[in-house]
Design an enzyme around this catalytic site. Structure first.
Site, PDB file in Angstrom:
ATOM      1  N   GLU A  22       0.841  -1.185   0.000  1.00  0.00           N
ATOM      2  CA  GLU A  22       0.000   0.000   0.000  1.00  0.00           C
ATOM      3  C   GLU A  22       0.883   1.245   0.000  1.00  0.00           C
ATOM      4  OE1 GLU A  22      -3.244   0.254   2.756  1.00  0.00           O
ATOM      5  OE2 GLU A  22      -3.771  -1.852   2.503  1.00  0.00           O
ATOM      6  N   HIS A  81      -4.128   6.527  -0.073  1.00  0.00           N
ATOM      7  CA  HIS A  81      -3.402   5.266  -0.034  1.00  0.00           C
ATOM      8  C   HIS A  81      -3.986   4.309  -1.071  1.00  0.00           C
ATOM      9  CE1 HIS A  81      -6.753   4.083   2.625  1.00  0.00           C
ATOM     10  NE2 HIS A  81      -6.396   2.822   2.452  1.00  0.00           N
ATOM     11  N   HIS A  83      -5.156   0.552  -2.432  1.00  0.00           N
ATOM     12  CA  HIS A  83      -5.730  -0.720  -2.016  1.00  0.00           C
ATOM     13  C   HIS A  83      -5.352  -1.741  -3.079  1.00  0.00           C
ATOM     14  CE1 HIS A  83      -9.205   0.134   1.040  1.00  0.00           C
ATOM     15  NE2 HIS A  83      -8.013   0.431   1.525  1.00  0.00           N
ATOM     16  N   ASP A  94      -9.028   0.419   7.811  1.00  0.00           N
ATOM     17  CA  ASP A  94      -8.967   1.871   7.604  1.00  0.00           C
ATOM     18  C   ASP A  94      -9.757   2.591   8.693  1.00  0.00           C
ATOM     19  OD1 ASP A  94      -7.400   1.677   5.294  1.00  0.00           O
ATOM     20  OD2 ASP A  94      -9.149   1.693   3.968  1.00  0.00           O
TER      21      ASP A  94
END
Length: 153
Positions: A22, A81, A83, A94
């Site tokens: 990530e 970010h 995934h 999260d």
């Protein structure tokens, strides 16, 4: 939320380069009466113990950017970010790791090293859920956040 094309490209480059981990970073910009504008993205080292399953922004980077904003620069308004091989929706991890209500979360779905979807979310004031917003790349400044959605496990 509107993100400038160069800022979007930088975020995409970060999450694609990090795949299958990530990639992550911070969103800088302005919150105005006519909407939220992301003017810059700044990549962070992912400090999570297992970067393939989670992300953790470097707190030293955040502090540096907060100092810079006090000197008249854009302020930190959120984070982004990747995934890897997952939906561009907030995960249970999260939500558990969310630290500040009101922040924008841009989540980019990456498959086989290529970003295929980007969505933006805002953490509710009580930290219980995220609401999805409109994400635009360009010069428009709309912002709309719908009703809260439960986080999928």
């Amino acid at each position: 939320m509107t993100i400038r094309p160069a800022a979007m490209r930088a975020a995409v480059d970060t999450v694609e380069a990090a795949y299958p981990a990530e990639g992550c970073g911070l969103l800088l910009g302005h919150v105005r009466a006519d909407g939220i504008e992301v003017t810059e993205t700044v990549a962070s080292i992912n400090l999570a113990p297992d970067p393939r399953r989670a992300f953790e922004i470097d707190p030293a980077l955040r502090l540096r950017l907060q100092r810079r904003s006090r000197e008249g620069g854009a302020r930190m308004i959120g984070l982004y970010h990747g995934h890897p091989d997952m939906a561009a929706s907030p995960s249970a991890a999260d939500l558990a790791g969310a630290w500040e209500a009101g922040l924008i979360w841009m989540i980019l779905r990456v498959e086989d090293g290529q970003m295929i979807e980007a969505r933006c979310w805002r953490l509710a004031a009580d930290g219980s859920c995220f609401t999805e917003g409109v994400l635009r790349v360009g010069e428009d400044r709309p912002v709309a956040y719908g009703p809260p959605r439960p986080v999928e496990p």
